[in-house]
Design a protein around this motif. Structure first.
Motif, PDB file in Angstrom:
ATOM      1  N   LEU C  31       0.840  -1.202   0.000  1.00 25.73           N
ATOM      2  CA  LEU C  31       0.000   0.000   0.000  1.00 25.73           C
ATOM      3  C   LEU C  31       0.872   1.247   0.000  1.00 25.73           C
ATOM      4  O   LEU C  31       0.646   2.196  -0.760  1.00 25.73           O
ATOM      5  CB  LEU C  31      -0.906  -0.007   1.237  1.00 25.73           C
ATOM      6  CG  LEU C  31      -1.757   1.243   1.442  1.00 25.73           C
ATOM      7  CD1 LEU C  31      -2.891   1.268   0.449  1.00 25.73           C
ATOM      8  CD2 LEU C  31      -2.307   1.304   2.857  1.00 25.73           C
ATOM      9  N   LEU C 114     -12.176   1.198  -0.806  1.00 17.12           N
ATOM     10  CA  LEU C 114     -11.745   0.976   0.585  1.00 17.12           C
ATOM     11  C   LEU C 114     -12.170  -0.397   1.066  1.00 17.12           C
ATOM     12  O   LEU C 114     -11.423  -1.099   1.741  1.00 17.12           O
ATOM     13  CB  LEU C 114     -12.361   2.044   1.496  1.00 17.12           C
ATOM     14  CG  LEU C 114     -11.640   3.381   1.560  1.00 17.12           C
ATOM     15  CD1 LEU C 114     -12.414   4.328   2.455  1.00 17.12           C
ATOM     16  CD2 LEU C 114     -10.234   3.196   2.085  1.00 17.12           C
ATOM     17  N   TYR C 117      -9.748  -3.048   0.352  1.00 15.64           N
ATOM     18  CA  TYR C 117      -8.584  -3.103   1.242  1.00 15.64           C
ATOM     19  C   TYR C 117      -8.951  -3.775   2.561  1.00 15.64           C
ATOM     20  O   TYR C 117      -8.269  -4.664   3.044  1.00 15.64           O
ATOM     21  CB  TYR C 117      -8.078  -1.692   1.545  1.00 15.64           C
ATOM     22  CG  TYR C 117      -7.349  -1.026   0.405  1.00 15.64           C
ATOM     23  CD1 TYR C 117      -6.052  -1.403   0.094  1.00 15.64           C
ATOM     24  CD2 TYR C 117      -7.950  -0.033  -0.341  1.00 15.64           C
ATOM     25  CE1 TYR C 117      -5.370  -0.790  -0.948  1.00 15.64           C
ATOM     26  CE2 TYR C 117      -7.283   0.583  -1.385  1.00 15.64           C
ATOM     27  CZ  TYR C 117      -5.993   0.201  -1.677  1.00 15.64           C
ATOM     28  OH  TYR C 117      -5.322   0.798  -2.692  1.00 15.64           O
ATOM     29  N   ILE C 122      -5.233  -5.790   5.193  1.00 16.79           N
ATOM     30  CA  ILE C 122      -5.013  -4.454   5.736  1.00 16.79           C
ATOM     31  C   ILE C 122      -6.186  -4.016   6.613  1.00 16.79           C
ATOM     32  O   ILE C 122      -7.337  -4.060   6.188  1.00 16.79           O
ATOM     33  CB  ILE C 122      -4.798  -3.461   4.574  1.00 16.79           C
ATOM     34  CG1 ILE C 122      -3.395  -3.678   4.020  1.00 16.79           C
ATOM     35  CG2 ILE C 122      -4.998  -2.037   5.024  1.00 16.79           C
ATOM     36  CD1 ILE C 122      -3.019  -2.728   2.938  1.00 16.79           C
ATOM     37  N   ARG C 124      -8.096  -1.074   9.139  1.00 19.38           N
ATOM     38  CA  ARG C 124      -8.336   0.358   9.009  1.00 19.38           C
ATOM     39  C   ARG C 124      -7.152   1.162   9.531  1.00 19.38           C
ATOM     40  O   ARG C 124      -6.767   2.163   8.938  1.00 19.38           O
ATOM     41  CB  ARG C 124      -9.611   0.735   9.765  1.00 19.38           C
ATOM     42  CG  ARG C 124     -10.851   0.234   9.062  1.00 19.38           C
ATOM     43  CD  ARG C 124     -12.089   0.287   9.939  1.00 19.38           C
ATOM     44  NE  ARG C 124     -13.256  -0.089   9.150  1.00 19.38           N
ATOM     45  CZ  ARG C 124     -14.076   0.783   8.566  1.00 19.38           C
ATOM     46  NH1 ARG C 124     -13.867   2.065   8.698  1.00 19.38           N
ATOM     47  NH2 ARG C 124     -15.093   0.376   7.864  1.00 19.38           N
ATOM     48  N   TYR C 127      -4.238   0.946   7.095  1.00 18.19           N
ATOM     49  CA  TYR C 127      -4.467   1.775   5.924  1.00 18.19           C
ATOM     50  C   TYR C 127      -4.047   3.214   6.212  1.00 18.19           C
ATOM     51  O   TYR C 127      -3.305   3.829   5.453  1.00 18.19           O
ATOM     52  CB  TYR C 127      -5.945   1.730   5.536  1.00 18.19           C
ATOM     53  CG  TYR C 127      -6.271   2.512   4.285  1.00 18.19           C
ATOM     54  CD1 TYR C 127      -6.158   1.932   3.032  1.00 18.19           C
ATOM     55  CD2 TYR C 127      -6.694   3.839   4.362  1.00 18.19           C
ATOM     56  CE1 TYR C 127      -6.443   2.649   1.885  1.00 18.19           C
ATOM     57  CE2 TYR C 127      -6.979   4.566   3.228  1.00 18.19           C
ATOM     58  CZ  TYR C 127      -6.862   3.962   1.987  1.00 18.19           C
ATOM     59  OH  TYR C 127      -7.140   4.679   0.858  1.00 18.19           O
ATOM     60  N   LYS C 131      -0.854   5.044   4.435  1.00 13.54           N
ATOM     61  CA  LYS C 131      -1.050   6.251   3.638  1.00 13.54           C
ATOM     62  C   LYS C 131      -0.240   7.414   4.212  1.00 13.54           C
ATOM     63  O   LYS C 131       0.342   8.208   3.476  1.00 13.54           O
ATOM     64  CB  LYS C 131      -2.543   6.620   3.605  1.00 13.54           C
ATOM     65  CG  LYS C 131      -3.372   5.724   2.706  1.00 13.54           C
ATOM     66  CD  LYS C 131      -3.064   5.990   1.231  1.00 13.54           C
ATOM     67  CE  LYS C 131      -3.959   5.167   0.325  1.00 13.54           C
ATOM     68  NZ  LYS C 131      -3.605   5.326  -1.100  1.00 13.54           N
ATOM     69  N   TYR C 290     -10.511   6.986   9.555  1.00 13.81           N
ATOM     70  CA  TYR C 290     -10.583   5.675   8.917  1.00 13.81           C
ATOM     71  C   TYR C 290     -11.187   4.614   9.818  1.00 13.81           C
ATOM     72  O   TYR C 290     -11.554   3.550   9.347  1.00 13.81           O
ATOM     73  CB  TYR C 290      -9.216   5.258   8.372  1.00 13.81           C
ATOM     74  CG  TYR C 290      -8.974   5.933   7.055  1.00 13.81           C
ATOM     75  CD1 TYR C 290      -9.738   5.571   5.946  1.00 13.81           C
ATOM     76  CD2 TYR C 290      -8.083   6.979   6.913  1.00 13.81           C
ATOM     77  CE1 TYR C 290      -9.590   6.206   4.735  1.00 13.81           C
ATOM     78  CE2 TYR C 290      -7.927   7.626   5.708  1.00 13.81           C
ATOM     79  CZ  TYR C 290      -8.679   7.241   4.627  1.00 13.81           C
ATOM     80  OH  TYR C 290      -8.551   7.889   3.433  1.00 13.81           O
TER      81      TYR C 290
END
Lengths: 246, 327, 295
Positions: C31, C114, C117, C122, C124, C127, C131, C290
């Motif tokens: 990611l 989302l 993912y 992955i 939350r 993620y 990011k 998230y």
């Protein structure tokens, strides 16, 4: 018919979240004026604070181009983004009419928000003292500058899908950064034209507030920007393949 | 349309159906039209005429259906060839929209407007003289009267589809172009919409709708244009097209005095690809229509089996389409 | 021939994947790497590459000029110093952030990917962390690389290259530290804002308004009004925070007499503290977003 498109566009522009962001932005100078009134030490000339500190540095440098950028790129760009463009373009309407209506709507939205902010800021900060013609001068400058920016950014949105980013680079890199390093760049800067108009109309001493360009040159340059960008936008919109953008 | 091709010509798979001479009734004419985006060819040398009535534009996703519709709607400049509507080029010709209605594929509507305001806006942008009456008529036609005063943002998919159609027919167009009009509609709404399109066609309008769903085509498309990978693969009455394509695999059902014996005997034939028993019948798949038809009676006779019934199973557009697409 | 039957399901050869799985760490890494590539428009169309490239190019100009002077003019000139470098390129930092942050987190919300993912290795939290790490790295490109180039340029412009290095190696620590903290601060603010909306335009405008607006507000509140209370506004402006903590780390008071840091008159260490606090707040908001966002 043009007004129908204008009112539709204004409705679209004003009925969304990013407009609130703009209102917030336009309220900032007003807030600054209020704080100024509450805390003023009596040493500084309010005219200098308003004309130079708030109107030039915040209003014309920041609030005006950002408002115009948001309205100008959204007026047409959002129709493509949302997929509503076919409703407009599959009609027996000449493309120039659509371009003109989009510029008018972006102009009215920008001039409305910024004009109100200029008025409120000026009156709050200056009332009761010497006002000269600062408020009307910046009102006129903001309204004329709004037209030039609106035409420029609508034109960008005809040419590019990412007009917003390109417009941001123009405003913050060209008009803010490059112009401060290479003053000659002001000759190609809507911001400098707008300030030139304000300078020409205000009767404050030049020690309080000055501009790079003269009045006549600024008026002429603004008119030229409007004519050129609107003309080019009409030309390119006429041959725009709607299906490639929608 | 060029449905009346000879079987021999079709078997030879002429690369392009000949542009039949128009009888003066063609509403849309495409001549040698190609459209490419950079290196990608979306539409490849397509010619056809469109006449009043309903025509289906059939093809898998990405075949070029939307590009063709956009060309006809004047939303693209043809990279090559000419696209005429009512005898005039569609590109850069906004006046034509007085006679054309377009229902695009995207679900987009002006979300904050009510259904009524949305349709009325379209009427006014068209310059319709009595926008109010036209709006009422269009909304009545798509049967959305009850929801007309709700914001379109709150509509279901099927309702959005219908309000889009109402907006497209509010100026009473002679030509209606619909891109995937039935997507998102439930079966009942789909039937209603089909009924509506049939009614509009019976008034002498020209209706072209695209779809990748065969059932829709089969129910509504009197004529079809089949587009595969940007090329016009077939056009005309789909049953006729189907008959013309004798070189594709066919499936037959056979009822006989002894299915099991016949199945074993047929498997020995080179023309037969597969056999399945069950459901009181024998299902035979063959690559070669002609050889199978001549071989079947001989095989049956040699095996001493009596065939009581023999009929093709794949008269559906699905099979035509599958064949064209998987080639 | 298969057994005759009325209905049959054919074995098309699909298999379950039975091999070893690379695990969560590799998933986050994937990611991270993909997001970082996306920041520069790699693997996307030309349009996505242009804006980041222009902004990085512009940010490099001061350093390149210094380098060119160092090579061409055999004199001891130091036009641009490390401590006022950020002041020069602050708009570029903000714009760069406003251009790449909305793409970094907005695309997945726009394309509703989302859920894909979160249905895999992955979580939350992963993620958000992945990011943020990608955004921080992308910001480092525009904060650290020009500074390092500037360092080399300055070394070349002296008569004694080795001597300069020996004398100035202690500059490297503040160079890296300011770049790292600056990138962390801008990245956290940008992502926290961008993650709130799937629409690129909203996110871009939101980020720009935040940076520029706080800067302008601080300019007036500190530079024009100069009261006890209004001077605090300088801590609300990320650009001024960067200016403040880099002055602190380089141990050089602001040279520009118009600098807001002088007008505010605070000691410099608090700028670093506030920057760290704002960074953590932004990352916290991102993670919180998230945890709640509809996948």
């Amino acid at each position: 018919m043009t007004w129908l498109i204008v009112s539709l566009t204004l409705r679209q522009l004003l009925g969304q979240r990013r407009t609130w962001l703009l209102v917030l932005l336009a309220l900032a100078p007003v807030l600054i004026a209020v704080i100024f009134r509450l805390t003023t030490d009596g040493v500084r000339d309010p005219r200098e604070f308003v004309a130079d500190g708030v109107m030039s540095n915040v209003m014309i440098n920041l609030v005006l181009p950002l408002a115009a950028l948001i309205f100008g790129t959204a007026a047409l760009g959002q129709e493509f983004e949302d997929g509503t463009a076919p409703y407009l373009f599959a009609k027996p309407l000449a493309r120039w009419r659509i371009a003109v209506a989009k510029v008018l709507a972006a102009w009215m939205g920008t001039a409305g928000v910024v004009g109100a902010s200029v008025l409120a800021t000026g009156v709050i900060a200056l009332v009761g003292g010497t006002m000269d013609l600062i408020v009307p001068a910046f009102m006129v400058a903001a309204v004329l500058g709004a037209l030039a920016y609106a035409a420029l950014f609508v034109c960008l949105s005809v040419l590019f899908e990412r007009a917003l980013v390109i417009g941001l680079i123009y405003v913050f890199v060209w008009e803010a950064l490059i112009t401060s390093l290479a003053p000659g760049a002001a000759y190609l800067s809507v911001r400098a034209y707008t300030l030139g108009v304000a300078r020409a109309l205000a009767d404050t001493p030049a020690t309080i507030f000055s501009a790079q360009l003269g009045g006549a040159a600024s008026f002429g340059a603004l008119a030229l920007v409007v004519l050129l960008t609107l003309g080019y936008a009409i030309r390119r919109l006429g041959s725009l393949e709607i299906a490639r953008r929608a | 349309m060029s449905a009346a091709r000879s079987a021999g010509e079709a078997a030879a798979r002429a690369p392009q159906p000949p542009p039949t001479a128009t009888r003066g009734t063609a509403v849309i004419e495409l001549r040698d039209v190609s459209q490419w985006y950079g290196n990608v060819v979306a539409v490849n040398d397509v010619s056809f005429d469109l006449e009043p009535g309903i025509t289906g534009l059939l093809g898998p996703n990405g075949a070029g259906k939307s590009t063709l519709l956009h060309l006809m709607a004047g939303f693209l400049r043809p990279s090559a060839g000419t696209v005429l509507a009512f005898g005039e080029p569609t590109w850069r010709h906004p006046e034509l929209y007085r006679r054309v209605g377009l229902v695009q594929e995207r679900e987009a509507v002006y979300r904050s407007l009510s259904g009524w305001d949305f349709v009325r806006l379209n009427a006014r942008l068209h310059g319709v003289a009595d926008a109010r009456a036209a709006t009422a008529r269009a909304i009545e036609r798509v049967d959305l009267g009850a929801a007309a005063h709700r914001a379109t943002g709150t509509y279901s998919k099927g309702m959005k589809q219908r309000i889009k159609i109402a907006a497209a027919i509010v100026h009473d167009p002679e030509l209606l172009l619909l891109d995937e009009p039935f997507s998102g509609a439930d079966p009942r709404q789909r039937l209603q919409m089909m009924e509506m399109l049939r009614a509009m066609a019976s008034e002498g309008r020209t209706i072209l709708f695209s779809s990748h769903i065969l059932e829709e085509m089969e129910r509504l498309g009197e004529r079809v244009l089949v587009i595969v990978a940007g090329r016009l693969a077939a056009s005309g009455d789909f049953r006729a097209i189907r008959r013309l394509m004798t070189d594709r695999p066919h499936t037959f059902a056979i009822r006989s005095s002894d299915d099991r014996v016949l199945a074993r005997a047929l498997l020995a034939e080179t023309a037969v690809r597969g056999v399945e028993l069950g459901d009181g019948r024998l299902v035979v798949r063959t690559d070669d229509f002609g050889r199978f038809v001549t071989a079947a009676p001989r095989v049956a006779r040699d095996a001493a089996v009596t065939i009581t019934e023999l009929y093709p199973l794949d008269e559906s557009l699905e099979s035509v389409f599958e064949y064209l697409v998987s080639r | 021939m298969t057994e005759p039957a009325a209905g049959s399901i054919y074995d098309l050869g699909y298999r379950r994947y039975e091999g070893a799985r690379a695990g969560r760490r590799r998933a986050i890494w994937a990611l991270y790497a993909d997001s970082l590539r996306g920041a520069f428009g790699l693997g996307r169309g030309t349009a996505a590459k242009i804006a980041p490239a222009i902004l990085i190019g512009l940010a490099l100009i001061p350093a390149v000029v210094q380098l060119a002077i160092g090579v061409l003019v055999p004199a001891d000139v130091e036009l641009i110093t490390h401590d006022d470098y950020y002041n020069l390129v602050k708009f570029l930092l903000g714009l760069y952030c406003a251009v790449i942050a909305p793409d970094m987190v907005g695309r997945d919300q726009r394309n509703r990917s989302l859920v894909l993912y979160f249905a895999r290795a992955i979580s939350r939290l992963d993620y958000a962390v992945g990011k943020y790490a990608a955004m921080w790295t992308a910001m480092l490109v525009i904060t650290l690389v020009p500074q390092l180039l500037l360092f080399v340029g300055n070394a070349l412009s002296t008569d004694d290259f080795g001597g300069y290095l020996g004398q100035s190696w202690d500059q490297l620590l503040p160079i890296v530290a300011t770049a790292a903290l600056g990138a962390a601060l801008i990245a956290s603010i940008g992502l926290a804002i961008a993650a709130q909306t799937p629409r690129r335009a909203f996110a871009t405008v939101g980020i720009i308004v935040t940076f520029v607006f706080t800067l302008a507000l601080a300019g007036v509140m500190v530079g024009e009004l100069t009261t006890e209370v209004t001077r605090l506004a300088i801590f609300a402006s990320p650009f001024n925070l960067v200016e403040g903590f880099s002055a602190w780390m380089f141990r050089v008071p602001p040279s520009d007499p118009d600098s807001l840091l002088l007008a505010a008159g605070y000691p410099l260490a608090p700028y670093a503290a506030v920057a760290v606090a704002v960074t953590l707040l932004g990352v916290g908001l991102l993670i919180r977003r998230y945890q709640r966002v509809e996948a």
